[in-house]
Design a protein around this motif. Structure first.
Motif, PDB file in Angstrom:
ATOM      1  N   SER A   1     163.618 -46.271 -56.109  1.00 17.21           N
ATOM      2  CA  SER A   1     164.927 -45.959 -55.850  1.00 17.21           C
ATOM      3  C   SER A   1     164.783 -44.402 -55.226  1.00 17.21           C
ATOM      4  O   SER A   1     165.514 -43.925 -54.367  1.00 17.21           O
ATOM      5  N   MET A   2     164.090 -43.814 -56.099  1.00 21.77           N
ATOM      6  CA  MET A   2     164.005 -42.333 -55.505  1.00 21.77           C
ATOM      7  C   MET A   2     163.207 -42.362 -54.276  1.00 21.77           C
ATOM      8  O   MET A   2     163.509 -41.509 -53.388  1.00 21.77           O
ATOM      9  N   ALA A   3     162.320 -43.288 -54.010  1.00 24.86           N
ATOM     10  CA  ALA A   3     161.495 -43.212 -52.885  1.00 24.86           C
ATOM     11  C   ALA A   3     162.289 -43.043 -51.586  1.00 24.86           C
ATOM     12  O   ALA A   3     161.673 -42.708 -50.688  1.00 24.86           O
ATOM     13  N   ILE A   4     163.299 -43.979 -51.766  1.00 25.83           N
ATOM     14  CA  ILE A   4     164.064 -44.194 -50.515  1.00 25.83           C
ATOM     15  C   ILE A   4     164.791 -42.994 -49.926  1.00 25.83           C
ATOM     16  O   ILE A   4     165.246 -42.874 -48.717  1.00 25.83           O
ATOM     17  N   ALA A   5     164.720 -41.824 -50.899  1.00 28.72           N
ATOM     18  CA  ALA A   5     165.033 -40.436 -50.467  1.00 28.72           C
ATOM     19  C   ALA A   5     164.247 -39.925 -49.331  1.00 28.72           C
ATOM     20  O   ALA A   5     164.621 -39.156 -48.779  1.00 28.72           O
ATOM     21  N   ILE A   6     163.061 -40.571 -49.386  1.00 27.94           N
ATOM     22  CA  ILE A   6     162.109 -39.857 -48.396  1.00 27.94           C
ATOM     23  C   ILE A   6     162.587 -40.009 -46.959  1.00 27.94           C
ATOM     24  O   ILE A   6     162.614 -39.321 -46.205  1.00 27.94           O
ATOM     25  N   PRO A   7     162.588 -41.621 -46.445  1.00 27.61           N
ATOM     26  CA  PRO A   7     162.956 -41.811 -45.184  1.00 27.61           C
ATOM     27  C   PRO A   7     164.293 -41.138 -44.884  1.00 27.61           C
ATOM     28  O   PRO A   7     164.530 -40.898 -43.964  1.00 27.61           O
ATOM     29  N   ALA A   8     165.361 -41.249 -45.887  1.00 28.66           N
ATOM     30  CA  ALA A   8     166.441 -40.576 -45.776  1.00 28.66           C
ATOM     31  C   ALA A   8     166.399 -39.143 -45.165  1.00 28.66           C
ATOM     32  O   ALA A   8     166.990 -38.528 -44.404  1.00 28.66           O
TER      33      ALA A   8
ATOM     34  N   GLN B   1     165.050 -38.507 -41.792  1.00 28.99           N
ATOM     35  CA  GLN B   1     166.320 -38.531 -41.006  1.00 28.99           C
ATOM     36  C   GLN B   1     166.980 -37.174 -40.813  1.00 28.99           C
ATOM     37  O   GLN B   1     167.163 -36.699 -39.944  1.00 28.99           O
ATOM     38  N   ILE B   2     167.297 -36.601 -42.051  1.00 23.99           N
ATOM     39  CA  ILE B   2     168.067 -35.629 -42.149  1.00 23.99           C
ATOM     40  C   ILE B   2     167.317 -34.472 -41.507  1.00 23.99           C
ATOM     41  O   ILE B   2     167.833 -33.599 -40.604  1.00 23.99           O
ATOM     42  N   PHE B   3     166.157 -34.413 -41.617  1.00 25.75           N
ATOM     43  CA  PHE B   3     165.417 -33.065 -41.111  1.00 25.75           C
ATOM     44  C   PHE B   3     165.224 -33.191 -39.649  1.00 25.75           C
ATOM     45  O   PHE B   3     165.440 -32.292 -38.815  1.00 25.75           O
ATOM     46  N   CYS B   4     165.098 -34.320 -39.199  1.00 23.67           N
ATOM     47  CA  CYS B   4     165.004 -34.536 -37.725  1.00 23.67           C
ATOM     48  C   CYS B   4     166.203 -34.129 -37.004  1.00 23.67           C
ATOM     49  O   CYS B   4     166.367 -33.632 -36.072  1.00 23.67           O
ATOM     50  N   TRP B   5     167.412 -34.646 -37.730  1.00 22.60           N
ATOM     51  CA  TRP B   5     168.844 -34.296 -36.983  1.00 22.60           C
ATOM     52  C   TRP B   5     168.640 -32.666 -36.912  1.00 22.60           C
ATOM     53  O   TRP B   5     169.364 -32.230 -36.061  1.00 22.60           O
TER      54      TRP B   5
ATOM     55  N   THR C   1     178.285 -34.434 -46.295  1.00 18.37           N
ATOM     56  CA  THR C   1     178.840 -35.152 -47.441  1.00 18.37           C
ATOM     57  C   THR C   1     177.471 -36.340 -47.674  1.00 18.37           C
ATOM     58  O   THR C   1     177.409 -36.578 -48.770  1.00 18.37           O
ATOM     59  N   PHE C   2     176.806 -36.758 -46.793  1.00 15.24           N
ATOM     60  CA  PHE C   2     175.919 -37.695 -47.091  1.00 15.24           C
ATOM     61  C   PHE C   2     174.663 -37.169 -47.778  1.00 15.24           C
ATOM     62  O   PHE C   2     174.166 -38.091 -48.568  1.00 15.24           O
ATOM     63  N   VAL C   3     174.405 -35.972 -47.671  1.00 18.51           N
ATOM     64  CA  VAL C   3     173.446 -35.040 -48.459  1.00 18.51           C
ATOM     65  C   VAL C   3     173.682 -35.363 -49.912  1.00 18.51           C
ATOM     66  O   VAL C   3     173.116 -35.799 -50.943  1.00 18.51           O
TER      67      VAL C   3
ATOM     68  N   ALA D   1     159.060 -30.108 -44.929  1.00 18.25           N
ATOM     69  CA  ALA D   1     160.589 -30.494 -45.877  1.00 18.25           C
ATOM     70  C   ALA D   1     160.058 -31.871 -46.474  1.00 18.25           C
ATOM     71  O   ALA D   1     160.520 -32.230 -47.540  1.00 18.25           O
ATOM     72  N   THR D   2     159.618 -32.826 -45.742  1.00 15.97           N
ATOM     73  CA  THR D   2     159.489 -34.110 -46.350  1.00 15.97           C
ATOM     74  C   THR D   2     158.552 -34.045 -47.455  1.00 15.97           C
ATOM     75  O   THR D   2     158.624 -34.735 -48.638  1.00 15.97           O
TER      76      THR D   2
END
Lengths: 637, 335
Positions: free
Chosen positions: A338-345, A348-352, A376-378, B90-91
């Protein structure tokens, strides 16, 4: 049908623009009239109905939320009875998840994906018509039942044994379970259409690395739907069987297991969150390019993040069950996943952020919603990391902390991008722009109202307030914050009212938008607003991910489709090289009849198992009508 | 808590200070596991606040950069590579932070499950919408039943055996420990150690139907001596009626439907569908936390339970005014 001096075998390259358009209109149009409106298979008309219906359900769900907030504004309030309140919060959750959030994302895709990939209609357009009618029927079933005081009252995840035959009296839980069947059917149908449209109907040259990111997101989402829905189908069918014919899947006294329900439900229920979030992430990626005037940074990383999220989504359902007494070692595994899914999220945030940093931000309403989304999503993502920790979760599970968390993820993470997307794409759909001035007010009210309403709920949860309580006692320290939350929600409600006002006003009296009001780079902006029934008079050929920026003057086009019949270009899966001309079905009333007969069968089966037997006969008859060959040119090719 | 005074985090301060109120709060921790979970909560919340602020600073910086030139379609490849490096860094940081949380969470879990030997076992059954409490003793005659109010000795490990009697409930005393579900057919266990004397409120945390909101209970942590004398008193049969009115109430209780659902040890009332009433007058609350116990609240409850807690399983038993008065006197007398 009429021979408008055009031979049905004529190809598009043999005609001048104006006569080509006239001929295509004749072939693809939905004639006016009541039955024609019901028979249409045009993805844009169906998509508009889908979007409109989903927003009606949003408004209805919002009314329920307002009632909840009035009730909770003061301790021991008696505005709503316990029975009515339990129906209301169940309806709010079930309605928002099954009738608004998932369908609205699919609805946007039904409208936009064929335009964004440059084709003339969605794959399996009659199935698409069917899916809309089934969705509408499921929504009506739920809301009519609620109006008759038969609304489900067992929570949107309907845990057994509370929803089982012994404790869930009447037909309320059956209505919930059957509503699931309706929305499953419609979501599965749309997902199959989208996968085929995206794999086989892309414009020539739109190889996998040139697909708009919203389309990528819908592809991953569709696979999630196809893989997650069977679990809930098994669960809800077993529940109906337990209730209707006395099977004992979930009855511990007869060897059944109440936890089995939770495993099956959350194996679907967790991916469900990403089924809602991934399309929103795709919308952000697509809109961000337009409003920063540069390609989104990290296309490949973003696609990989979508896919990684989709895969991980299936590996963390147990974090909804951390207090059910599962083995601790197994729980730690699910903490890690569950924590790991924060990595792809995070990627995405960093790319945006990188895109915003390097680009030239243009502060129009859609970008405001994207900024609000990131803020808010963060928060929602970080509270998600918190509830992934088993010890942390044992204190906040089933409290207002979790209520706050999932509203941050679903409203902040999905509804904010969706509202931005409406501001962005409604001019394409209606041909008229929304008000930029009102848009800023809408964003401001919703952003501030949302945070003031939902942030204090984190604190309420830590202060011990469980969710799903119809009231609380005055000696608990919760009334101040609850009153604050209820008052704040009026700001949020005002924002949504203003949004609906602006959307309706602009659709009637907005300024003409023109084909590409935002100077956006993707194919849906290459045609008029609103697009003609055939979408593109000549099928575009793309040689980049941002075709309208790369070929700003005139888009190259493909030729060779016949104009006298409905034809599409079928291209190869990876490179999108043209492979064939494929017929696209004509309008038909049979999807509606099939949806109606299916509805009758499914609703009657709540009351008698024999309905499945007798009710299937009209379904078969309508399916025969649906597939009966009529000798039209489309049938022959 | 030091963080309460951190000027850089006013929001968090608000959040922690407000959390210090109330007798049912995860932030007002008085149990061994609630205390270590609170430490974990503070650690993760602080770290996440820092992460959020860093992201916001990056967002503000990106928006304020105020680039005017639009350099598409020519992207500077060196510049793009630089941004790739930052995104990758950052990742990596995200992964490290996430890994840290996972490890911290794992060690807290391990500390919680290594609580040591148990000094006392209490079986709690969840029913719609009250708590059936049984003190289990190796000597069966020393076991006893009560409801909705649990006394424990402070500083001792108490093992709760939890099982749902009808639907799923969840046993949660935020000030003492995290919650644990009561599931029909699947017994669960939870170990609690109160570190301070006090009265802690708990509440059902899993939606269990109509009156889920009114399914509270108390855990009272006493010194060992006070606990022992309380337990001894609970083991006794009900006290005899002290006056004529209570005696009339005793007779009426047994003559009416009351006795078919409730037990009063020492009388012929031995129903088990409802809470054990042997010492109901000694409990602080009636009806699973609905009202403080008094003769008046008992009378109101007996007279019309369906208005006070709609849908609960206690029917309205028709009583004359005299019967109602005498039964409530008898109940209040059952200390």
């Amino acid at each position: 049908m009429t021979d408008n001096a055009v031979n049905p075998e004529t190809c598009d390259d043999e005609l001048e623009d104006s006569s080509l358009k006239a001929a295509l209109t004749e072939t693809w149009k939905t004639p006016s009239g009541f039955w024609n409106a019901l028979s249409t298979v045009d993805h844009k008309i169906i998509g508009k109905r889908y979007i409109f219906t989903a927003f009606v359900f949003l408004a209805l769900g919002g009314v329920l939320a307002a009632l909840i907030r009035i009730q909770l504004a003061a301790p021991e309030a008696r505005l709503l009875s316990a029975d009515r309140y339990n129906q209301i919060f169940t309806m709010h959750g079930a309605n928002m998840m099954f009738l608004f959030a998932v369908p609205v994302m699919e609805a946007m895709a039904v409208y936009l994906v064929p335009l964004m990939v440059g084709t003339r209609n969605i794959a399996f357009p009659r199935l698409n018509a069917f899916s809309y009618w089934i969705y509408l029927a499921g929504g009506l079933l739920l809301w009519i039942a609620f109006a008759l005081d038969m609304g489900p009252d067992v929570g949107w995840f309907a845990y057994v044994p509370l929803s089982g035959p012994q404790y869930g009296a009447g037909k309320r839980a059956d209505i919930w379970a059957q509503m699931i069947t309706f929305t499953e059917l419609s979501a599965l149908a749309v997902s199959v259409e989208l996968v085929v449209t995206i794999f086989k109907q892309r414009a020539p040259g739109m190889s996998l690395d040139r697909i708009p990111l919203f389309v990528w997101a819908m592809l991953v989402t569709s696979f999630l739907v196809i893989m997650a829905m069977p679990a809930i189908m098994v669960a809800s069918t077993s529940l109906i069987l337990d209730r209707l014919v006395g099977t004992h899947f979930f009855n511990p006294a007869e060897g059944g297991d109440v936890l089995l329900w939770q495993h099956l439900f959350w194996f679907f229920g967790h991916p469900e969150v990403y089924i809602i979030f991934l399309p929103a992430a795709g919308m952000v990626s697509t809109m961000l390019a337009t409003f920063t005037r540069r390609p989104v940074f990290g296309y490949l990383a973003l696609v990989m993040a979508l896919i990684a999220t989709g895969i991980l989504a299936f590996g963390l359902w147990v974090h909804h069950m951390f207090v059910t007494g599962l083995p601790r070692l197994g729980e730690s595994f699910f903490t890690a996943s569950s924590m790991a899914i924060a990595i792809p999220a995070g990627i995405q945030i960093f790319c945006w952020l990188a895109t915003l940093w390097d680009g030239k931000p243009i502060f129009k309403t859609p970008l405001l919603f994207i900024i609000g989304f990131i803020i808010t999503f963060v928060i929602g993502g970080l509270t998600g990391v918190m509830v992934a920790s088993v010890p942390f979760d044992t204190q906040v599970h089933d409290t207002y902390f979790v209520v706050a968390h999932f509203h941050y993820v679903l409203v902040g993470g999905a509804v904010f991008p969706l509202l931005g997307a409406i501001y962005y794409w409604l001019p394409k759909i209606t041909g008229r722009t929304m008000s930029e001035r009102l848009g800023r007010w809408v964003f401001g009210l919703i952003f501030i109202g949302f945070n003031l309403t939902f942030f204090p709920m984190h604190i309420l949860g830590l202060e011990g307030m469980p969710r799903r309580v119809y009231t609380y006692q005055p000696d608990l320290a919760w009334h101040g914050l609850n009153l604050f939350v209820s008052l704040s929600s009026t700001i949020l409600i005002a924002g949504f009212l203003l949004f609906f006002f602006d959307a309706i006003r602009s659709a009637r009296r907005g300024l003409p938008a023109g084909p590409n009001p935002w100077d956006a780079p993707t194919l849906e902006w290459a045609t008029t607003s609103p697009p003609p029934s055939y979408n593109f008079s000549r099928i575009p050929v793309v040689n980049g991910a941002y075709p309208l920026w790369e070929q700003p003057e005139v888009l190259s086009v493909a030729a060779g489709l016949r104009v006298g019949r409905r034809e599409l270009v079928v291209t190869s899966m990876a490179a999108a090289e043209p492979e064939a001309r494929e017929a696209s079905p004509r309008n038909s009333i049979w999807p509606l009849w099939t949806a109606l007969t299916t509805t009758v069968m499914l609703i009657s089966s709540i009351f008698s198992p024999w309905a499945v037997v007798w009710g299937s006969i009209p379904v078969v008859v309508s399916l025969i009508g649906w597939f009966w060959p009529k000798g039209t040119p489309e049938d022959e090719s | 808590v030091k963080a309460c005074y951190n000027r850089a985090l006013p929001l968090l301060a608000f959040f922690l200070l407000t959390g210090c109120a109330g007798w049912q709060s995860a932030l007002d921790a008085h149990g061994a596991s609630a205390i270590s979970i609170k430490q974990l909560i503070i650690l993760i919340v602080l770290a996440c606040s820092v992460v959020w602020m860093l992201v916001m600073m990056a967002l503000i910086a990106a928006l304020r950069r105020g680039r005017t030139e639009q350099h598409w379609p020519k992207l500077d490849s060196r510049h793009e590579r630089g941004m790739s490096g930052i995104v990758i860094a950052a990742t990596v940081v995200t992964t490290v932070v996430i890994g840290g949380f996972t490890v911290a969470s794992f060690f807290t879990t391990r500390a919680l499950s290594a609580a040591g030997p148990d000094d006392l076992t209490i079986r709690v059954g969840g029913s719609q919408w009250w708590w059936n409490v049984e003190y289990v003793d190796p000597q069966p005659e020393r076991s006893f039943r009560t409801a909705n109010e649990i006394h424990i000795p402070v500083g001792r490990n108490v093992r709760f055996q939890l099982e749902g009697d009808d639907v799923i409930h969840s046993f949660w005393v935020p000030s003492l420990a995290g919650k644990q579900d009561l599931i029909p057919g699947r017994p669960n266990e939870l170990s609690i150690r109160a570190e301070h004397e006090g009265v802690y409120r708990g509440q059902c945390a899993e939606f269990c139907g109509l009156q889920h909101a009114h399914m509270a209970f108390l855990v009272i942590a006493d010194s060992q001596d006070a606990f022992n004398s309380w337990a001894d008193a609970q083991r006794q049969s009900a006290v005899a009626a002290s006056d004529a009115e209570a005696a009339a109430g005793h007779d009426a209780f047994l003559a009416k439907a009351c006795a078919s659902c409730h037990t009063i040890r020492g009388t012929s009332a031995s129903g088990t569908t409802g809470p054990d009433l042997t010492h109901v007058g000694s409990r602080k609350y009636i009806a699973a936390g609905l009202f403080e116990t008094s003769r008046g609240s008992l009378a109101a409850w007996i007279a019309d339970p369906q208005t006070l807690k709609p849908g609960n399983n206690m029917p309205m038993v028709p009583l004359t005014a005299d019967e109602l008065r005498s039964i409530s006197a008898y109940m209040a007398n059952l200390k």
